[in-house]
Design a protein around this motif. Structure first.
Motif, PDB file in Angstrom:
ATOM      1  N   PHE A 172      62.797 -27.039  93.932  1.00 22.52           N
ATOM      2  CA  PHE A 172      62.882 -26.663  92.638  1.00 22.52           C
ATOM      3  C   PHE A 172      64.186 -27.272  92.121  1.00 22.52           C
ATOM      4  O   PHE A 172      64.776 -28.205  92.668  1.00 22.52           O
ATOM      5  N   GLY A 173      64.334 -27.221  90.826  1.00 25.27           N
ATOM      6  CA  GLY A 173      65.324 -27.924  90.076  1.00 25.27           C
ATOM      7  C   GLY A 173      66.040 -26.958  88.934  1.00 25.27           C
ATOM      8  O   GLY A 173      65.282 -26.079  88.722  1.00 25.27           O
ATOM      9  N   LEU A 174      66.932 -27.365  88.160  1.00 27.41           N
ATOM     10  CA  LEU A 174      67.654 -26.658  87.291  1.00 27.41           C
ATOM     11  C   LEU A 174      67.862 -27.417  86.131  1.00 27.41           C
ATOM     12  O   LEU A 174      68.503 -28.654  86.276  1.00 27.41           O
ATOM     13  N   LEU A 175      67.799 -26.759  85.029  1.00 24.82           N
ATOM     14  CA  LEU A 175      68.256 -27.397  83.640  1.00 24.82           C
ATOM     15  C   LEU A 175      69.532 -26.642  83.371  1.00 24.82           C
ATOM     16  O   LEU A 175      69.354 -25.528  83.080  1.00 24.82           O
ATOM     17  N   PHE A 176      70.376 -27.187  82.999  1.00 18.86           N
ATOM     18  CA  PHE A 176      71.628 -26.859  82.593  1.00 18.86           C
ATOM     19  C   PHE A 176      71.638 -27.145  80.831  1.00 18.86           C
ATOM     20  O   PHE A 176      71.638 -28.303  80.528  1.00 18.86           O
TER      21      PHE A 176
END
Length: 302
Positions: A172-176
């Motif tokens: 999975f990944g995160l966008l800040f």
């Protein structure tokens, strides 16, 4: 109006979908109740205006303005072919709404094209995302202002995603996401305008995610988006789409002044050594690189 005509008007008015008619010059001649509900514009606001005046400002996934180039309604008027496409219209409150658009020609008795009809409906992804937000188990997981998840909700989701990653290798990944020039908007136009910006950004994010993804307000003008099953290529595409949706939105202040909104985004994909803190900090640092490079952009890790 004949009884038959009244029946047909009542039938179309009560459709859940939005429906509007244009003549051959693209002058809007009819606007049903569904169109009012989906767009926020009353019939009196649009009937008698040309659709190419760009009231709804349709854009595609890349943020390209279709009224200037690529309008499905104009193409149907030109060749008589029905079309179906996914676009994003601008709501009366300024945020973007994903819709499925279907256009069809209208003919006179001599089979000449005299206009066209456009039918549009909320995309299922938007409806499911809003249902997910409304189904948050407790109000303590919902941000009161923006109605998306709050920090507690995000921490829970990130920790759950980390467990699934370590146990089942589910990436999975995160966008800040950080709103650009937010303090300047607050100082110039007041906190009510600032609140409207945050609500606008939350709508743009929540309305354009896949069913597997979630977003929330991390704090202040910061949001985090958790994206399941992504790599660097796919997270880049999704981040650019969200950036474009925010950048093509506006808020209205002082009754008629429009203020543009942009956001800087950092995009990070989970690593084997990551904790929640390390992953969030990495995405945060990438967001700051976007700020330093001029804002309104996405920065990915190398």
């Amino acid at each position: 109006m004949s009884l038959k005509s009244q029946f047909h008007k009542s039938l179309i008015d009560n459709l859940y979908d939005g429906v509007y008619f244009v003549d051959k010059d693209r002058l809007i001649t009819y606007w049903n109740k569904g169109a009012e509900r989906i767009t926020g514009y009353e019939a009196e606001d649009v009937i008698g205006h040309y659709c190419h005046a760009n009231l709804l400002d349709h854009v595609n996934d890349e943020g390209c303005h279709l009224c200037a180039s690529g309008c499905p309604l104009l193409a149907t008027l030109a060749d008589g072919e029905p079309r179906e496409t996914e676009v994003h219209l601008r709501h009366a409150d300024g945020y973007r709404v994903p819709v499925l658009v279907r256009t069809s020609p209208m003919y006179d008795e001599q089979e000449r094209i005299i206009g066209a009809v456009e039918v549009f409906s909320n995309n299922q992804s938007l409806l499911k995302m809003k249902e997910r937000v409304h189904e948050l188990e407790k109000d303590i997981f919902r941000d009161a202002l923006t109605k998306v998840g709050n920090r507690k909700f995000l921490e829970l989701k990130i920790n759950t995603a980390l467990q699934e990653f370590h146990q089942h290798d589910l990436s999975f990944g995160l966008l800040f996401v950080d709103v650009d020039h937010f303090k300047a908007i607050n100082d110039t136009y007041g906190h009510q305008a600032g609140d409207h910006v945050l609500q606008n950004v939350a709508e743009s994010l929540a309305g354009h995610l896949r069913n597997t993804d979630v977003c929330g307000r991390w704090g202040g003008e910061e949001f985090i988006v958790l994206l399941q099953g992504v790599n660097l290529n796919s997270i880049s595409r999704i981040a650019e789409k969200l950036r474009a949706m925010i950048a093509s939105s506006v808020i209205t202040v002082n009754q008629d002044e429009q203020v543009s909104i942009t956001a800087s985004i950092g995009a990070a994909v989970v690593r084997d050594t990551d904790s929640m803190t390390s992953l969030v900090e990495r995405a945060d640092q990438l967001m700051y690189q976007s700020k330093q490079l001029g804002r309104n952009r996405v920065t990915l890790e190398e």
